[in-house]
Design a protein around this motif. Structure first.
Motif, PDB file in Angstrom:
ATOM      1  N   SER B 170      27.642  31.023   7.713  1.00 46.83           N
ATOM      2  CA  SER B 170      28.322  30.906   6.419  1.00 46.83           C
ATOM      3  C   SER B 170      29.704  30.307   6.664  1.00 46.83           C
ATOM      4  CB  SER B 170      28.445  32.289   5.770  1.00 46.83           C
ATOM      5  OG  SER B 170      28.994  32.172   4.496  1.00 46.83           O
ATOM      6  N   GLN B 171      30.523  30.332   5.604  1.00 48.41           N
ATOM      7  CA  GLN B 171      31.899  29.905   5.790  1.00 48.41           C
ATOM      8  C   GLN B 171      32.786  31.129   5.706  1.00 48.41           C
ATOM      9  OE1 GLN B 171      33.556  27.230   2.821  1.00 48.41           O
ATOM     10  NE2 GLN B 171      34.724  26.198   4.400  1.00 48.41           N
ATOM     11  N   ALA B 172      33.698  31.271   6.695  1.00 51.52           N
ATOM     12  CA  ALA B 172      34.550  32.457   6.746  1.00 51.52           C
ATOM     13  C   ALA B 172      35.679  32.336   5.726  1.00 51.52           C
ATOM     14  CB  ALA B 172      35.120  32.633   8.150  1.00 51.52           C
ATOM     15  N   PHE B 173      36.404  33.460   5.526  1.00 46.76           N
ATOM     16  CA  PHE B 173      37.520  33.525   4.596  1.00 46.76           C
ATOM     17  C   PHE B 173      38.594  32.485   4.927  1.00 46.76           C
ATOM     18  CE2 PHE B 173      41.686  35.813   3.800  1.00 46.76           C
ATOM     19  CZ  PHE B 173      41.738  35.505   2.449  1.00 46.76           C
ATOM     20  N   ASP B 174      38.791  32.257   6.229  1.00 46.63           N
ATOM     21  CA  ASP B 174      39.827  31.292   6.639  1.00 46.63           C
ATOM     22  C   ASP B 174      39.316  29.848   6.636  1.00 46.63           C
ATOM     23  OD1 ASP B 174      38.092  31.312   8.739  1.00 46.63           O
ATOM     24  OD2 ASP B 174      39.589  31.884  10.276  1.00 46.63           O
ATOM     25  N   GLY B 175      38.096  29.605   6.211  1.00 47.43           N
ATOM     26  CA  GLY B 175      37.554  28.253   6.138  1.00 47.43           C
ATOM     27  C   GLY B 175      36.764  27.836   7.356  1.00 47.43           C
ATOM     28  N   SER B 176      36.818  28.659   8.395  1.00 47.40           N
ATOM     29  CA  SER B 176      36.077  28.308   9.622  1.00 47.40           C
ATOM     30  C   SER B 176      34.584  28.564   9.432  1.00 47.40           C
ATOM     31  CB  SER B 176      36.594  29.167  10.789  1.00 47.40           C
ATOM     32  OG  SER B 176      36.346  30.523  10.514  1.00 47.40           O
ATOM     33  N   ILE B 177      33.786  28.055  10.341  1.00 46.99           N
ATOM     34  CA  ILE B 177      32.341  28.292  10.289  1.00 46.99           C
ATOM     35  C   ILE B 177      32.061  29.678  10.852  1.00 46.99           C
ATOM     36  CG2 ILE B 177      30.084  27.556  11.203  1.00 46.99           C
ATOM     37  CD1 ILE B 177      31.249  25.617   9.154  1.00 46.99           C
ATOM     38  N   ALA B 178      31.354  30.473  10.082  1.00 49.93           N
ATOM     39  CA  ALA B 178      30.986  31.820  10.533  1.00 49.93           C
ATOM     40  C   ALA B 178      29.563  31.784  11.018  1.00 49.93           C
ATOM     41  CB  ALA B 178      31.121  32.803   9.361  1.00 49.93           C
ATOM     42  N   SER B 179      29.368  32.271  12.189  1.00 53.30           N
ATOM     43  CA  SER B 179      28.008  32.260  12.735  1.00 53.30           C
ATOM     44  C   SER B 179      27.882  33.379  13.764  1.00 53.30           C
ATOM     45  CB  SER B 179      27.730  30.900  13.389  1.00 53.30           C
ATOM     46  OG  SER B 179      26.476  30.924  14.030  1.00 53.30           O
ATOM     47  N   ALA B 180      26.810  34.156  13.664  1.00 49.69           N
ATOM     48  CA  ALA B 180      26.582  35.223  14.647  1.00 49.69           C
ATOM     49  C   ALA B 180      25.102  35.581  14.657  1.00 49.69           C
ATOM     50  CB  ALA B 180      27.413  36.459  14.284  1.00 49.69           C
ATOM     51  N   ALA B 181      24.657  36.080  15.821  1.00 54.01           N
ATOM     52  CA  ALA B 181      23.252  36.480  15.958  1.00 54.01           C
ATOM     53  C   ALA B 181      23.137  37.993  15.832  1.00 54.01           C
ATOM     54  CB  ALA B 181      22.729  36.038  17.308  1.00 54.01           C
ATOM     55  N   PHE B 182      22.061  38.446  15.215  1.00 56.55           N
ATOM     56  CA  PHE B 182      21.825  39.886  15.014  1.00 56.55           C
ATOM     57  C   PHE B 182      20.375  40.205  15.352  1.00 56.55           C
ATOM     58  CE2 PHE B 182      25.320  38.664  12.277  1.00 56.55           C
ATOM     59  CZ  PHE B 182      26.232  39.698  12.413  1.00 56.55           C
ATOM     60  N   ARG B 183      20.173  41.455  15.783  1.00 55.17           N
ATOM     61  CA  ARG B 183      18.801  41.892  16.073  1.00 55.17           C
ATOM     62  C   ARG B 183      18.296  42.733  14.881  1.00 55.17           C
ATOM     63  NH1 ARG B 183      16.046  41.276  20.579  1.00 55.17           N
ATOM     64  NH2 ARG B 183      17.891  40.793  21.819  1.00 55.17           N
ATOM     65  N   ILE B 184      17.082  42.449  14.489  1.00 56.15           N
ATOM     66  CA  ILE B 184      16.534  43.120  13.290  1.00 56.15           C
ATOM     67  C   ILE B 184      16.209  44.582  13.610  1.00 56.15           C
ATOM     68  CG2 ILE B 184      14.694  43.137  11.556  1.00 56.15           C
ATOM     69  CD1 ILE B 184      14.424  40.082  12.105  1.00 56.15           C
ATOM     70  N   LYS B 185      16.892  45.439  12.858  1.00 57.60           N
ATOM     71  CA  LYS B 185      16.757  46.881  13.094  1.00 57.60           C
ATOM     72  C   LYS B 185      15.808  47.524  12.071  1.00 57.60           C
ATOM     73  CE  LYS B 185      18.887  50.916  14.398  1.00 57.60           C
ATOM     74  NZ  LYS B 185      19.213  51.409  15.701  1.00 57.60           N
ATOM     75  N   GLY B 186      15.808  46.950  10.869  1.00 64.79           N
ATOM     76  CA  GLY B 186      14.938  47.540   9.833  1.00 64.79           C
ATOM     77  C   GLY B 186      14.557  46.508   8.782  1.00 64.79           C
ATOM     78  N   LEU B 187      13.417  46.801   8.141  1.00 61.19           N
ATOM     79  CA  LEU B 187      12.946  45.914   7.070  1.00 61.19           C
ATOM     80  C   LEU B 187      12.902  46.698   5.758  1.00 61.19           C
ATOM     81  CD1 LEU B 187       9.992  44.081   8.913  1.00 61.19           C
ATOM     82  CD2 LEU B 187      12.306  43.236   8.517  1.00 61.19           C
ATOM     83  N   LEU B 188      13.485  46.091   4.734  1.00 62.98           N
ATOM     84  CA  LEU B 188      13.573  46.740   3.412  1.00 62.98           C
ATOM     85  C   LEU B 188      12.397  46.352   2.536  1.00 62.98           C
ATOM     86  CD1 LEU B 188      17.230  45.915   2.348  1.00 62.98           C
ATOM     87  CD2 LEU B 188      16.310  48.207   2.613  1.00 62.98           C
ATOM     88  N   ASP B 189      11.940  47.327   1.747  1.00 62.82           N
ATOM     89  CA  ASP B 189      10.963  46.995   0.708  1.00 62.82           C
ATOM     90  C   ASP B 189      11.372  47.765  -0.545  1.00 62.82           C
ATOM     91  OD1 ASP B 189       8.893  46.275  -0.853  1.00 62.82           O
ATOM     92  OD2 ASP B 189       7.314  47.120   0.401  1.00 62.82           O
ATOM     93  N   THR B 190      12.157  47.107  -1.411  1.00 60.38           N
ATOM     94  CA  THR B 190      12.670  47.783  -2.609  1.00 60.38           C
ATOM     95  C   THR B 190      11.745  47.595  -3.792  1.00 60.38           C
ATOM     96  OG1 THR B 190      13.905  45.846  -3.355  1.00 60.38           O
ATOM     97  CG2 THR B 190      15.043  47.357  -1.863  1.00 60.38           C
ATOM     98  N   GLY B 191      10.863  46.602  -3.714  1.00 56.72           N
ATOM     99  CA  GLY B 191      10.017  46.280  -4.864  1.00 56.72           C
ATOM    100  C   GLY B 191      10.691  45.286  -5.789  1.00 56.72           C
TER     101      GLY B 191
END
Lengths: 223, 408
Positions: B170-191
């Motif tokens: 995404s784009q950060a608050f300061d205008g820089s490019i925001a980028s990070a990797a995350f590991r999937i911990k849970g999956l949502l099913d809200t309907g």
């Protein structure tokens, strides 16, 4: 003079245009305390005349003065009051209120007159005893014979002490024994309380017991 | 008056079958009304609770303009102090800071636009029920800032499963490019389709770092002890904020569509009320009018004996009111217990689940009887029963005694 009828006519209009005259200029005077029968064949106008005297119907023309007041010229509410205070009715078909007991039927008119409960109860009981129905006070009309119902009707008519009781062929649906006892009762009330009785009838027994007989024929008094 | 009451009551008894049919019609009509109103009220409570507890909370505090644009630039500086102030309100259960931004979630196979939500896990579970909607895996835990929870549909689109890695951009608050990797911990099913295919939740700390949003928050989500206090407390918080830049919005303003839907439902109920009243009116009118026409002779006698018109009107009105009252008693008992029974067991609407989810309604709806609506329904039935008696009463009072007595 209690009732003065002058040139009274009543014409019924059937289907909007067929006119049937029932009374054709009746002149009649009734004194207080009379025990009078209006006789005549069917269709002679007896019931029409009684209905007009009792302010149940409107005359086509003429006047009916009751104690010098012309009741053909007063409004609907005042007519209701007139019937309530001055007139008692006994109908051929008894015409009791089916949802009220004998006692309540007799009490009803006094209730309309605003008579206190204790007096109402006392008088209703007395009058029912008087007409021989003291043991039938809690019976509904359908639980009584025709004669008993007519006695209740007489009790209802007399209990509020009206000046006039109009009885439209009161014995027509009764056997001769019951009819005679009912007439004797009404005669007693007439003598004791001075109540004016006007019957319409073609029953010979009623005519014989009446003190005055008025003959009606084709809507006119003939004698 | 007692005699007229007696005549009216005995007339009802005299025509038992007809009276019973009318009383039943009135009773079933009122019972249906109470039940339908309880059902709609129950559904509304469920809709509100589900909507507010799922993610939005009862109240949200934003910088003005955020609601419309949802941009990182529109944020609340130094929010911690504000949260403490909000939590001091006795009607508030919890308040949680969030960072919200739109971005891209990408896996090795695919990518998809998402709403990235940064939350304090410990706080979030007090404000929303999102953690309870995890169908696979677990919700976020404090201190594990490389974990992410995503919607099940999003996982399908990205072709990822639990423990796989995805990258948020995404784009950060300061205008820089925001980028990070995350590991999937849970999956949502809200309907709710839009959530299940478009949300990615990370820890607040991770969001702060990703978007360079130190000491800033996008919103404060607030849960109250009672949802009914939302507008009141939002107003109190708005005043306490004492800032022309910040606003406290109750759920009705956060989701005007939901509010409008509830208002539409409430409006629709009045059409049902009208239909039931017409049925009740026709039922009573039929019985009373038939009774009057059959008893022309009796009314003629009453009039001949000197009964006044208003007394005749009163007799007929009493009769109608009796029918209304008896019907109302039956309707109240039936409607109340029917609503109470289904209020416990719920009404199974599983076959409509997909449609209901879109309106935040569960497969089981629990009717809830409202005292106010019960009073309105009952009063309307009673008033209707009196109003419809006026025509037959007027008819009876205006009979000509001589004609009425002659009639059979």
């Amino acid at each position: 003079m209690l009732i003065q009828i002058v040139n009274l006519t009543k014409t019924y209009t059937i289907d909007g245009n067929i006119e049937t005259p029932a009374l054709r200029g009746v002149d009649l005077a009734i004194e207080k305390g009379e025990f009078t029968a209006i006789a005549g064949p069917s269709g002679s106008g007896k019931t029409s005349l009684l209905n007009l005297i009792g302010a149940l119907d409107k005359a086509t023309s003429g006047s009916i003065s009751y104690e010098d007041k012309d009741i053909t010229r007063i409004g609907i509410s005042q007519l209701a009051l007139f019937r309530l205070k001055e007139i008692g009715f006994v109908f051929q078909a008894y015409n009791l209120i089916n949802t009220l007991t004998a006692f309540e039927n007799v009490e009803y008119v006094m209730l309309l007159q605003g008579i206190p409960l204790s007096i109402r109860r006392k008088k209703a009981q007395e009058i029912l005893n008087r007409v021989g129905l003291g043991e039938y006070i809690n019976r509904f009309p359908h639980q009584m014979s025709g004669g008993q119902q007519q006695r209740v009707a007489v009790a209802r008519a007399i209990v509020a002490e009206p000046k006039v009781i109009l009885a439209d062929e009161p014995t027509a649906n009764l056997d001769s024994k019951t009819a005679e006892s009912l007439l004797d009762l009404m005669r007693q009330l007439n003598q004791e309380k001075g109540v004016t009785f006007i019957f319409s009838t073609h029953d010979k027994m009623v005519m014989d017991k009446a003190k005055r007989l008025i003959n009606l024929h084709d809507g006119k008094v003939v004698k | 008056m007692f005699t007229f009451l007696k005549i009216a009551f005995r007339n009802i008894i005299r025509n038992r079958r007809r009276s019973l049919i009318t009383i039943s019609a009135v009773g079933f009509g009122l019972a249906a009304l109470i039940f339908i109103w309880a059902f709609v009220d129950g559904a509304h409570i469920q809709m509100t609770e589900n909507y507010t507890s799922l993610l939005s909370g009862h109240i949200q505090v934003h910088k003005k303009g955020f609601q419309a644009k949802e941009q990182l630039e529109i944020n609340i500086p130094n929010p911690q102090g504000i949260v403490s102030g909000i939590e001091s309100n006795p009607k508030v259960l919890a308040a949680a800071l969030r960072i919200k931004a739109f971005g891209l979630a990408a896996s090795a196979q695919n990518s998809s636009g998402v709403l990235i939500l940064g939350v304090f896990p410990d706080k979030e579970i007090k404000v929303s029920s999102i953690a309870k909607r995890i169908k696979e895996g677990k919700f976020l835990e404090s201190g594990k800032d490389n974990s992410i929870v995503i919607g099940r549909r999003l996982a399908e689109n990205l072709n990822v499963v639990l423990d796989d890695k995805i990258v948020l951009m995404s784009q950060a608050f300061d205008g820089s490019i925001a980028s990070a990797a995350f590991r999937i911990k849970g999956l949502l099913d809200t309907g709710v389709e839009e959530i299940d295919k478009g949300i990615a939740i990370i820890s607040y700390k991770a969001a702060e770092d990703l978007f360079v949003m130190q000491d800033r928050a996008s919103e404060i989500a607030i849960r109250l002890k009672s949802v009914n206090d939302s507008e009141l407390v939002a107003s109190q918080i708005g005043q306490a904020l004492n800032s022309s830049d910040l606003e406290a919005l109750p759920w009705q303003e956060i989701s005007p569509i939901l509010k409008q839907w509830i208002e539409f439902d409430n409006g629709f109920i009045w059409i049902i009320v009208l239909v039931v009243m017409i049925v009740v009116a026709i039922g009573i009118l039929n019985t009373v009018l038939m009774g009057v026409l059959e008893r022309r002779r009796e009314f003629g006698i009453l009039l001949a004996l000197g009964t006044r018109r208003r007394q005749i009107i009163m007799t007929v009105a009493w009769e109608s009111l009796f029918l209304g009252v008896f019907g109302t008693i039956i309707g109240l008992i039936l409607g109340y217990f029917l609503s109470l029974y289904f209020g416990k067991t719920g009404i199974n609407l599983t076959i409509f689940t997909q449609a209901l989810n879109a309106f935040y309604v569960d497969a089981f709806v629990y009717p809830k009887v409202s005292l106010g609506h019960t009073i309105i329904s009952t009063s309307l039935v009673l008033i209707t029963s009196i109003i419809v008696s006026l025509y037959p009463a007027y008819h009876a009072a205006n009979l000509k005694p001589v004609d009425a007595i002659r009639s059979i």
